[in-house]
Every structure is written in structure tokens, then in C-alpha cells.
Design a protein around this motif. Sequence first.
Motif, mmCIF file in Angstrom:
data_model
loop_
_atom_site.group_PDB
_atom_site.id
_atom_site.type_symbol
_atom_site.label_atom_id
_atom_site.label_comp_id
_atom_site.label_asym_id
_atom_site.label_seq_id
_atom_site.Cartn_x
_atom_site.Cartn_y
_atom_site.Cartn_z
ATOM 1 N N MET A 1 0.830 -1.203 0.000
ATOM 2 C CA MET A 1 0.000 0.000 0.000
ATOM 3 C C MET A 1 0.867 1.256 0.000
ATOM 4 N N MET A 2 2.011 1.201 0.680
ATOM 5 C CA MET A 2 2.912 2.352 0.668
ATOM 6 C C MET A 2 3.528 2.564 -0.715
ATOM 7 N N THR A 3 3.743 1.516 -1.464
ATOM 8 C CA THR A 3 4.297 1.683 -2.810
ATOM 9 C C THR A 3 3.317 2.372 -3.741
ATOM 10 N N PHE A 4 2.017 2.298 -3.456
ATOM 11 C CA PHE A 4 1.013 2.946 -4.293
ATOM 12 C C PHE A 4 0.594 4.318 -3.760
ATOM 13 N N SER A 5 1.119 4.693 -2.610
ATOM 14 C CA SER A 5 0.754 6.000 -2.057
ATOM 15 C C SER A 5 1.607 7.094 -2.690
ATOM 16 N N ASN A 6 1.023 8.260 -2.832
ATOM 17 C CA ASN A 6 1.727 9.440 -3.334
ATOM 18 C C ASN A 6 0.964 10.667 -2.878
ATOM 19 N N ALA A 7 1.356 11.840 -3.407
ATOM 20 C CA ALA A 7 0.694 13.073 -2.999
ATOM 21 C C ALA A 7 -0.772 13.114 -3.404
ATOM 22 N N SER A 8 -1.145 12.339 -4.433
ATOM 23 C CA SER A 8 -2.549 12.289 -4.848
ATOM 24 C C SER A 8 -3.388 11.400 -3.947
#
Length: 610
Positions: A232-239
Motif C-alpha cells: 500500500m505504501m508503494t502505491f501511495s503518493n501526494a494524490s
Amino acid sequence: MAELKVEDDDTKNGNSFEAIDTLVHECLHQKLTEGVEVARTPRGIKLDSCKRARDRANRKQQQGRTIRIEMNCTKRHVTFIWALLECLLFTGLIFGWPWFLSTLRRNKYFLDLCNVTLPDDDVHKFHDGEGENALLKPGGIPDFDGQNAKPRKCRRRTTTVATTEFPGSYYDSMLNYTYFCDEQEEKLELIHAVVFLVRNALVFPVGIFLDMYGTTRTRLLTILIFIVGTLMMTFSNASFPWLIVPAFSMFSIAGCIIMLTNLQTSNLFGDRRYTVMSSLIGGYQASAIVFLCIKSMNDIQTSFMFMTMGVVPILVSTIAFLPKTKVPWPLPADYGDGRSVAGGSSTRHRQSTSEDGRKCCLNLITFKSSALSSLFIWSTIWYGIYTLRAFTYDSNLRLMLISYGTPRDEVYKYSELFAAVQTISLPAGPLIGLLVDWKRSNSFAGNPLILQMKNVQFITFVTFGIALVNNILTTIPSIQLQVAGFILQAIERVAVMTSICAFLTHLHFPAEHFGKLIGLHFLSSSILCLLRFPFQSFINTSLKGDPFYINLLLLVLLILSCGHPFLIWYHCRIGLINNSSLSNSSNGREQLVITIEDENDNNRRSMIRS
């Protein structure tokens, strides 16, 4: 040849047979003996001629015995080193949150809460000669295609800060450019608080699972949770910034359970049991160093992808080193023969439905008697207060440094220094464990169970002394003293966790309920830490950002928590510390028989009435 002696004091306390049994176990496992001679002397009970196995065997057998012992020692040491590396790399990642904050700022998490502007000097550095900035306009967010995003909305009390150093080229400087504001900081602090509370609350249900299904199944479930969290952290970003809330919660609880299951490795080391346990806890607290590596990489997605692949060594230790159920304590004499040192027996006898029901009822009775004891209740209060102090300290560190007049740029440097100081936990861990194991060789002078609990009482008082100095330092407006407080904070947190784990792994509490007992401690601390939110609101509204009076309140709570070590002292003084495997089982059977008899009487009465 070794001579072991127990003074029975004319068997006034009735603990002579229990002392003999404990000494025989010590003699058989840690002294590598094969025979024990027990004799009655005028002064008491005496265990004499406790010979080592190699002294009684012939030359050929002695060589074979020595080879097998060396293999066992090698396996248990490899198990410990592997468990220590797991704790250092995967378990306490949340303690490196100050380092991870800078990474989140660089990646513009929750930047929409800020109204980003630049000082005139910085705009002039990017001036393109036509009166406009090609990369960044005041009020806009930088866009590397040469365009500007729309201005961000802000609240009236927003304080916008931008760095003023631009090394390298224009493009590289914009990559390293960091924006932050009060609203963004408050949001990230709220996320840290939510993750901390969720992690502590989830330890209890996972602890129930650990007691029911053993180590292997629990760690496999933990590995699955860890993988989901890191992915899930690999898919997290500012968006999608809110993905870090469930992601951090998942691999934080997974890391905590990995640490708790690794603690049973200490049962393989006999009289150095608590030293090994505290070393693993020190690695757990020092794993904040992982986020320093993530900060240097400045790539969240790649970093957590590597961490996802890190579950392979965890899976290896789950299969190769740790048992399917638990490592027993005290360790049986033949434990490890014909199998791995850490491997337990996986055979289970089939029982009838009635026997399973009686066993379940007996376990419930023993757990209830342990959880409702005064020692356990006071230990939950003690651990909850210490956890509240640490939680409040982490939340108010930024406000405390600002109230001391520290410049904003230096506040974040001190926050990262606090995370760096957490690595002191690694060498501090075994030193604290030595205090718990101190004078274990003299435990034959009395009841060894009471003397072990006295060692736990001693480290509890030491922890109180460290916490008292820590609390006093937070009330003194000096940056130098706060840096010294950083070091004491790291040592205190290792001492607190070591004290509670040594307390709950004592034979006074049933080992089969360790997961539930430690889970109740985490759950109660999570409930008590909810006070952080009214504390924070009171600081922001009434105290104008100065947590001085909250620190005084925490000092009062710290003094009240002294009831726990004094209660331990009282139980040791009157001899109420006993072996739960003997006392609880007998009491549980008596209560079970009474319950069954009451049910039979009720059935008979109903039959007569009908």
C-alpha cells in the motif's frame, strides 16, 4: 563438580519441593548435567554432586556429547542473531517517524493544506529576465513542465515556510525543495497518533490468535499483513496521501508481533534469558534507522518495494528456527534432541469434545484469575502511564522546542536528532537485561521465583528513576538539557518494554496466556493514550502552545504509577509469588469441579420437578 544448596527454613513457607524442582532444571539444562543427588542436612535441603555429563562419560561418549552440545549452541546463537536482525530491520519502523516526515514533505504529502509562496530573494534567484519565474511563481506549486499549478487554499493562521538554499541546477534544486506549513504538520502528527493507537489496540486480538494457534500460524498471518502494508505504501503518493494510514498501521502491528514472537528465543539461553530478551527489545526500538535509509533514497515507492521483499528472511526464520507453538520455559532436559534447537513438537493428541470443553474452560479460569489479580491490574496502569508519557512527548516535541525559542529550521533538525538517538537503544538493551539477570547465580539462597521477581522489581524502580529525570528535564527551557533528554528517552523506552515483558514472562503468570496478557497491556495503553487529544487541544487553546503544565500533570501520574513496583515488593515480601503452572491448574480444576457439580445439581432438580 558443583555444589548447590537450598536453605528451607524448616519448610515454613512450603516452597522446598518447588525450589528443588527449579534447581534440578537449572542443573540439568544450564550446567549440562546428568545426575543430581538430593540429601537432607541439619540446616536444610542440599543438592550435591551435580556433575557435568562429560565428566561421567567415557572418552568416546564424551567426544560425541561435546559435538552435539556445540551444534546446539551454534543453532541457538544463530537463532538469536537472526531474530535480532529481524527486530532491527522490520519491527519498530514507526519510531523513525521524524525522519520519514522529511520524506513526506519532499514528496508533497498534504501540501494542498498549505499556501506555498516564496520570499522575494528566492524568486529573484529564479528570475528569467522577463519579470517572471519560469519554474515557480509566487502563490503557485512548482511544475517541472515549466507551468504553474493553481494557488493553494489556506487557512488564515497558515505559516508558510520555504527553504532558501538551491544547490545545483534549477531542476535539481526544485527536486530538493521542501515546503511545509502548520496545517500540514498537524495533519501528519494526527496520522502518527492514529497509527500508534491502532497498532496498540490490534495487539490484543493478534495476541489471542497467538495463544490459540501458536507461533507459526501467527507469523504467517503477520507476514501477510506486512506485505499488504508495504505494498500500500508503494502505491501511495501526494494524490493518495491517506493510504499511509492503513499502510503504517498494518506493518506497524506486524512488526510488533514479530518482535513479541521473537522474545521466546530468550528461553534458549537459561540464566542470560532477560539479557537476550532486552537485546531484542533494543533492536526493536533502534529500527528507526531504517527510515534514515529511506530518507537518503528519497523514493518511497522503491524503498517499500525492497521492504516487501524483506519478508523472505522472516519466512525463513518462521520455518527453520522458531517452533510451531512456543519455546517452553523452563526448558525441558531433552529439548532440542533430534530436532532443531528452536523446534518444538508438533504432534497433538486427539481429544474428545468433552475434554476439549473442559480444557477450554480451565484455560478461561486461569486467564481470568491472572487478569483480575492486583499485580496485573497495576502493571497495566503502570504501562499505560509510561506509554502516555512517551506518546505525549513525541506529539509535543515540536511545540516544546518552539516554545523554547528554537528557530523553525532547527526544530526539524532536533526532531531528526531525536530519531537518530533512538539507535542508542541497541547497545542499551543488553545492559538493561543484565540488571534483570543480576545475581541470578545466588538464587539458590532462597525461593528462585521470588528472587527473579525481585530483579524485575529492581529494573522497574530503575525505570522510574530514569522517567523521573526525563519528566523534570521537559520542564526546563534549555535545548542542551533536551538533547540529554533524548538519550534518556531512548533508554527509558527500552527499560519500560523490558520490565513489562520480564514481568509477564515470569512463572507467576501462565505462559499459555502471554499473548492475551501483553495484548491487554497494549490495549489499555491505547485507551489511556486517547488523553493525548484533549491534552493537545488544551495546549493549543489555553496554553498558547506551551506544554509545560501538561508535563507537570504527567509528572504527577508518574509518581502515582509507583504503586506497581511497591506492590511487587509487597508480594515478594509475604511470599505470594508462585508458579502459575502449579497453583492455577489446581485452583482451576477445583473451580471446574465445583462448576460441573453445580450443573449436575441443577439438572437433577429440574428432572425432579418435571
